[in-house]
Enzyme design. Structure first.
Site, PDB file in Angstrom:
ATOM      1  N   LYS A 258      -9.751   0.359  -1.948  1.00 17.23           N
ATOM      2  CA  LYS A 258      -9.936  -0.053  -0.556  1.00 17.23           C
ATOM      3  C   LYS A 258     -11.367   0.230  -0.121  1.00 17.23           C
ATOM      4  O   LYS A 258     -11.874   1.341  -0.273  1.00 17.23           O
ATOM      5  CB  LYS A 258      -8.950   0.705   0.329  1.00 17.23           C
ATOM      6  CG  LYS A 258      -8.900   0.258   1.773  1.00 17.23           C
ATOM      7  CD  LYS A 258      -7.790   1.027   2.505  1.00 17.23           C
ATOM      8  CE  LYS A 258      -7.645   0.586   3.939  1.00 17.23           C
ATOM      9  NZ  LYS A 258      -6.571   1.356   4.630  1.00 17.23           N
TER      10      LYS A 258
ATOM     11  N   CYS B 233      -4.307  -3.420   4.126  1.00 12.86           N
ATOM     12  CA  CYS B 233      -3.882  -2.960   5.444  1.00 12.86           C
ATOM     13  C   CYS B 233      -4.965  -3.110   6.508  1.00 12.86           C
ATOM     14  O   CYS B 233      -5.238  -4.206   6.988  1.00 12.86           O
ATOM     15  CB  CYS B 233      -3.406  -1.510   5.335  1.00 12.86           C
ATOM     16  SG  CYS B 233      -2.443  -0.938   6.765  1.00 12.86           S
TER      17      CYS B 233
ATOM     18  N   GLU C 218       0.855  -1.188   0.000  1.00  8.30           N
ATOM     19  CA  GLU C 218       0.000   0.000   0.000  1.00  8.30           C
ATOM     20  C   GLU C 218       0.894   1.243   0.000  1.00  8.30           C
ATOM     21  O   GLU C 218       1.940   1.263   0.643  1.00  8.30           O
ATOM     22  CB  GLU C 218      -0.868  -0.029   1.262  1.00  8.30           C
ATOM     23  CG  GLU C 218      -1.721   1.202   1.479  1.00  8.30           C
ATOM     24  CD  GLU C 218      -2.355   1.224   2.868  1.00  8.30           C
ATOM     25  OE1 GLU C 218      -3.486   1.708   2.994  1.00  8.30           O
ATOM     26  OE2 GLU C 218      -1.710   0.747   3.835  1.00  8.30           O
TER      27      GLU C 218
END
Length: 532
Positions: free
Chosen positions: A350, A401, A290
């Site tokens: 995301k 994440c 990321e």
């Protein structure tokens, strides 16, 4: 003749509080704090998973038989003892205010659990109901407010533990339930042992409850061992995880965005050279972290050129973590599948962006307390599509994440066909704290939960490659440029946890609700029954 009556001095030695009696007032509050701190110590990077058992045993002693208000207060102290040290990394670069506020709010869920555990603690078989109440509170904490904050689920401290196979049975709720149940059961067994020593007799029902509270989770974990399978059902894939590192720690690492991108380009080109010279095997695909390119390659031709050059050099599909900046609207935290011949061919935005990190709820209000909110000058928006890339014939599930903490975000990728999971992350903001190890443990639990290899490429560490049984086969050091290359098994079968989804958690919530309802009915009946 008259008699003189001398009044008794109420403050005399028979009634005055003694130092010992004063100290006794602090025994249970101190025990509550200690139980929370023991739970914290059971989390990585310490390999002390077993400390969760005495933590829950001590919490059971602290809460059993307490009034509801006392249960709430003691539970809150336990929550602070747990979450204050666990979440200290959240104040790494922004000061103590956000850290203390987050811990104080999240501890309210532990306080609610404490109230519920106190309520059910007088019931027969109370350890089962108490463990259910704990999982109910964890479930609530994982959903509200702002989409929830499941960090610190008991299950995430059990990556090295005896109970880990239960993750494949019912996910993090069943794993966490087993740990809490065993801890409460150990306390109940100790309590019944003391009763036997004092009276020479123990009722069969309570004795069975104590024994089964310990035996059920242990036996269940042993029975679930066959579900922990790391065989290659669909062959293998050779995967490379690139950790380019960042120029400096803290929130300002993004000020050198080009340096971060160049670091990942350089590591990828070095890998290509190592492959050419026969020092490394040719990977089937490459995974960047990321934020490995915080320069939008769609808007910046120079960034696109250097990425394309690195991908062409290695010659295989590469996943790039980028910040996409449309002219209008919100930013996107995007993973891009970059093909060596065709360039960018697929994207994943995301889906669960981080409140107070990637977007600021109630910005004008929060600014009163901490001006760091203005570092997030433009909010990120959430994607809507499940992320699964087809990388050279391997279906790779994407959880960026923070998403690894959410059960649904990882499970979705597997139910959509992922044979392998990747968790591209950026931990540079949190320095050398324990955050990266806590997050790595989540990925190990997810590997067992869904019986998938998990690859964790991180900008600054710790990056790792994990087999479906939760074993780490390769990892980097913090803030060290590196590339991991490993052959991992691919799998397509689904564990019971994957197939059942939220059903186990719902059943445990029903168990908790049944216990709370029973305790409430007993309390109402007791108030209505006239005293003899």
């Amino acid at each position: 003749m008259s008699a003189t009556i001398t009044p008794v001095d109420a403050s005399g030695p028979d009634t005055a509080p003694t130092p010992v009696s004063r100290l006794r007032r602090f025994v249970r509050p101190g025990a509550a704090l200690l139980s929370g701190f023991l739970l914290f110590l059971s989390f990585p990077p310490r390999p002390l998973w077993w400390l969760a058992l005495p933590a829950f045993a001590l919490l059971g002693w602290t809460l059993r038989g307490r009034r509801l208000r006392a249960g709430f207060g003691l539970g809150y102290l336990a929550g602070l003892g747990f979450l204050l040290p666990l979440l200290v990394w959240t104040g790494e670069e922004v000061g103590a205010g956000p850290w203390l506020a987050l811990a104080a709010v999240e501890a309210l869920f532990v306080a609610a659990a404490g109230l519920g555990i106190a309520a059910v603690s007088r019931l027969p078989w109370w350890p089962f109901f108490a463990a259910g109440v704990w999982i109910l509170a964890e479930g609530a904490r994982a959903r509200v407010p702002f989409g929830g904050f499941p960090w610190g689920k008991v299950a995430f401290g059990q990556a090295d533990g005896l109970f880990l196979p239960l993750a494949a049975v019912g996910g993090t709720p069943v794993l966490g339930f087993a740990v809490a149940l065993c801890g409460f059961g150990l306390y109940e067994a100790y309590r019944r042992f003391r009763a036997w020593r004092a009276t020479g007799a123990v009722p069969r029902g309570p004795l069975a409850a104590a024994a089964l509270s310990v035996l059920v989770p242990v036996t269940g974990a042993l029975a679930a061992l066959p579900l922990v399978d790391d065989s290659a059902e669909d062959g293998t894939a050779t995967v490379a995880a690139v950790q380019g590192n960042v120029p400096r720690l803290g929130l300002d690492f993004n000020a050198q965005r080009r340096a971060v991108l160049d670091n990942h380009v350089a590591r990828t080109r070095e890998l290509a050279q190592a492959v050419k010279e026969g020092r490394e095997p040719q990977p089937d695909f490459v995974l960047w972290p990321e934020n490995s390119s915080d320069i939008d390659p769609y808007a910046n031709a120079d960034a696109a050129d250097v990425i394309d050059g690195a991908v062409r050099a290695i010659g295989v599909p590469t996943v790039i973590g980028a910040v996409v900046t449309p002219e209008t609207g919100k930013l996107r935290n995007t993973l891009i599948e970059w093909d060596p011949e065709r360039g960018p061919v697929a994207t994943y935005d995301k889906r669960h962006v981080q409140p107070f990190g990637e977007y600021i709820p109630m910005r004008s209000f929060v600014r009163i307390f901490n001006s760091n909110v203005d570092r997030v000058a433009r909010d990120f928006g959430a994607g809507t599509k499940v992320g699964v890339f087809d990388l050279a014939g391997t279906k790779v599930g994407l959880a960026t994440c923070y998403e690894a903490a959410f059960d649904w975000a990882v499970r979705d990728t597997v139910t959509h066909g992922a044979q392998l999971i990747t968790v591209p992350s950026n931990n540079a903001t949190f320095g050398r704290s324990e955050m990266t190890y806590q997050q790595l443990a989540m990925s190990r639990v997810r590997a067992v939960e869904h019986s998938r290899s998990v690859v964790v490429p991180v900008t600054s560490g710790v990056s790792a490659i994990i087999r479906p049984d939760g074993e780490i086969v390769a990892q980097t050091k913090m803030f060290t440029p590196d590339v991991l290359v490993e052959k991992v098994p691919l799998r397509s079968s689904q564990t019971p946890a994957t197939r059942l989804g939220t059903l186990p958690e719902a059943l445990l919530a029903v168990l908790a609700a049944a216990g709370l309802g029973w305790a409430t009915a007993r309390a109402v009946r007791a108030r209505r029954t006239p005293a003899a």
